[in-house]
Design a protein around this motif. Sequence first.
Motif, mmCIF file in Angstrom:
data_model
loop_
_atom_site.group_PDB
_atom_site.id
_atom_site.type_symbol
_atom_site.label_atom_id
_atom_site.label_comp_id
_atom_site.label_asym_id
_atom_site.label_seq_id
_atom_site.Cartn_x
_atom_site.Cartn_y
_atom_site.Cartn_z
ATOM 1 N N GLN A 49 0.854 -1.178 0.000
ATOM 2 C CA GLN A 49 0.000 0.000 0.000
ATOM 3 C C GLN A 49 0.895 1.234 0.000
ATOM 4 N N GLY A 50 0.880 1.973 -1.105
ATOM 5 C CA GLY A 50 1.765 3.119 -1.245
ATOM 6 C C GLY A 50 1.569 4.178 -0.188
ATOM 7 N N ARG A 51 0.351 4.298 0.346
ATOM 8 C CA ARG A 51 0.074 5.320 1.362
ATOM 9 C C ARG A 51 0.864 5.099 2.640
ATOM 10 N N HIS A 52 1.417 3.893 2.827
ATOM 11 C CA HIS A 52 2.248 3.672 4.012
ATOM 12 C C HIS A 52 3.549 4.470 3.950
ATOM 13 N N LEU A 53 3.831 5.087 2.811
ATOM 14 C CA LEU A 53 4.960 6.008 2.747
ATOM 15 C C LEU A 53 4.758 7.154 3.730
ATOM 16 N N ASN A 54 3.502 7.548 3.963
ATOM 17 C CA ASN A 54 3.217 8.619 4.921
ATOM 18 C C ASN A 54 3.657 8.232 6.328
ATOM 19 N N ALA A 55 3.547 6.960 6.672
ATOM 20 C CA ALA A 55 4.010 6.505 7.984
ATOM 21 C C ALA A 55 5.537 6.464 8.023
ATOM 22 N N LEU A 56 6.156 5.981 6.951
ATOM 23 C CA LEU A 56 7.624 5.988 6.890
ATOM 24 C C LEU A 56 8.177 7.404 7.023
ATOM 25 N N ALA A 57 7.441 8.380 6.481
ATOM 26 C CA ALA A 57 7.905 9.772 6.531
ATOM 27 C C ALA A 57 7.890 10.336 7.943
ATOM 28 N N LEU A 58 7.146 9.710 8.850
ATOM 29 C CA LEU A 58 7.175 10.120 10.255
ATOM 30 C C LEU A 58 8.423 9.600 10.967
ATOM 31 N N LEU A 59 9.089 8.619 10.361
ATOM 32 C CA LEU A 59 10.170 7.908 11.045
ATOM 33 C C LEU A 59 11.543 8.104 10.430
ATOM 34 N N HIS A 60 11.607 8.459 9.150
ATOM 35 C CA HIS A 60 12.889 8.444 8.441
ATOM 36 C C HIS A 60 13.064 9.739 7.647
ATOM 37 N N PRO A 61 14.283 10.299 7.632
ATOM 38 C CA PRO A 61 14.488 11.561 6.908
ATOM 39 C C PRO A 61 14.377 11.438 5.390
ATOM 40 N N ILE A 171 12.809 -0.818 10.500
ATOM 41 C CA ILE A 171 13.791 0.003 9.777
ATOM 42 C C ILE A 171 14.901 0.503 10.698
ATOM 43 N N GLY A 172 14.936 0.017 11.919
ATOM 44 C CA GLY A 172 15.998 0.410 12.833
ATOM 45 C C GLY A 172 15.841 1.781 13.432
ATOM 46 N N ARG A 173 14.587 2.284 13.519
ATOM 47 C CA ARG A 173 14.342 3.600 14.105
ATOM 48 C C ARG A 173 13.231 3.519 15.161
ATOM 49 N N PRO A 174 13.410 2.661 16.153
ATOM 50 C CA PRO A 174 12.357 2.520 17.172
ATOM 51 C C PRO A 174 12.154 3.775 17.994
ATOM 52 N N GLU A 175 13.222 4.558 18.174
ATOM 53 C CA GLU A 175 13.094 5.772 18.994
ATOM 54 C C GLU A 175 12.207 6.808 18.303
ATOM 55 N N ALA A 176 12.248 6.854 16.969
ATOM 56 C CA ALA A 176 11.394 7.791 16.239
ATOM 57 C C ALA A 176 9.925 7.396 16.387
ATOM 58 N N ALA A 177 9.636 6.104 16.326
ATOM 59 C CA ALA A 177 8.258 5.632 16.522
ATOM 60 C C ALA A 177 7.793 5.922 17.933
ATOM 61 N N LEU A 178 8.658 5.710 18.910
ATOM 62 C CA LEU A 178 8.298 5.980 20.306
ATOM 63 C C LEU A 178 7.960 7.444 20.507
ATOM 64 N N ALA A 179 8.744 8.335 19.893
ATOM 65 C CA ALA A 179 8.505 9.772 20.043
ATOM 66 C C ALA A 179 7.150 10.167 19.467
ATOM 67 N N TYR A 180 6.835 9.663 18.261
ATOM 68 C CA TYR A 180 5.537 10.023 17.682
ATOM 69 C C TYR A 180 4.392 9.403 18.488
ATOM 70 N N ASN A 181 4.554 8.168 18.890
ATOM 71 C CA ASN A 181 3.492 7.518 19.667
ATOM 72 C C ASN A 181 3.221 8.253 20.973
ATOM 73 N N ARG A 182 4.259 8.768 21.593
ATOM 74 C CA ARG A 182 4.060 9.532 22.827
ATOM 75 C C ARG A 182 3.255 10.798 22.546
ATOM 76 N N PHE A 183 3.616 11.487 21.475
ATOM 77 C CA PHE A 183 2.892 12.691 21.049
ATOM 78 C C PHE A 183 1.429 12.350 20.749
ATOM 79 N N TYR A 184 1.227 11.300 19.993
ATOM 80 C CA TYR A 184 -0.113 10.842 19.586
ATOM 81 C C TYR A 184 -0.967 10.527 20.809
#
Length: 373
Positions: A49-61, A171-184
């Motif tokens: 699903q190409g729209r999952h790029l939006n989720a990747l964009a929250l995690l990776h530069p 993708i090796g960026r668990p800290e980025a997911a944790l940061a957004y999840n905390r905000f969410y």
Amino acid sequence: MLIDRLRTMLALALVLLAFGARAEPVTLTDLTGRKVTLPAPARRIVLAQGRHLNALALLHPDPVSLVAGWGDDLKRDRATYDLYRRRFPAIERVPDLGSGAARTFSLEKAISLEPDLVVLSRFADGGGGAAQAGEVARRFEAIGVPVIVIDFFQAPLEETEASLRILGEAIGRPEAALAYNRFYREHLDRIAARLKAPGLARPRVFMHAHAGGPTCCYSPGRGVFDQFIRAAGGHNIGADILPGATGELSPEYVASAKPDIYVGTGGTYQIRSGGLVLGSGVSAEEARRSLAATLARLNLLAISSLPPERIHGMWQLFNDTPVHVVAVELLAKWLHPELFGDLDPAATLREINERFLSVPLEGTYWTSLGGTE
């Protein structure tokens, strides 16, 4: 002599650096309970699903750099696709693999791209039917390609945080997911806490999906937007009679249900049809004008009797991205202005753009006929 010694030391340092930077295996559990081990964080991902790029964009530069191939659905939101294209021109070279649905997704082409991970939604992992569930994943796994299932659509308020955590681990960026999840979680919990006020009434909401389309009135039943409405303290009139996630309501039913508030959804895909236009690249004036024109053309008596401050429009594609926290805030503010007067969805979106998204959302993603947003 000194130069030779320096060269030796530099070569040794490079070897040690390479050894120290060697990626460790990643083991995770996806939404279906499947345990997956990757030899290293994924770098060649197939997004069914190409729209999952939006989720990747929250995690990776540079989320595009991780995508080896994808479903073509994001391209149907051309304005958002263009945001990515301007920032990452390499997106034009990402191979299309067909629709994200199991029946039309090209497994053979996906396999030829030699991915180190395939990311499926629940829908892509079998077309949404129980009999087919897991069909796509099994076919990839049979040839040794790791697969994970994540989802931001079917049960977003239950599965978004877990899905983003899984993707971050992959993708090796668990800290980025944790940061957004905390905000969410902080933003959703603030709304939930205020809605515990005793005796709080739940306004009746008519959510008109794809407002201005060829028929009236497509609406969520017990689907995605229904969860948003309930989380914001409202009652979705579509959920009273529609047995599935979506369906069509008759104008007569809408009138008999006596909604207190109207929320249409739309996007740039409706420019040609003359429907509600919202999303990337859309101006505030264009969005409000399209909402007024759509309602005038539909001439729904149940809506025309509502005051302008109870008539709103929202971006349809909030329905498949973790950024939907903005949609919940909007609904809470529209449904209970006296309770959420200090809530600022625009500030929430700005913070997401500045702190998290590598491709910020730029445009108008909601509007109100009364002019207050």
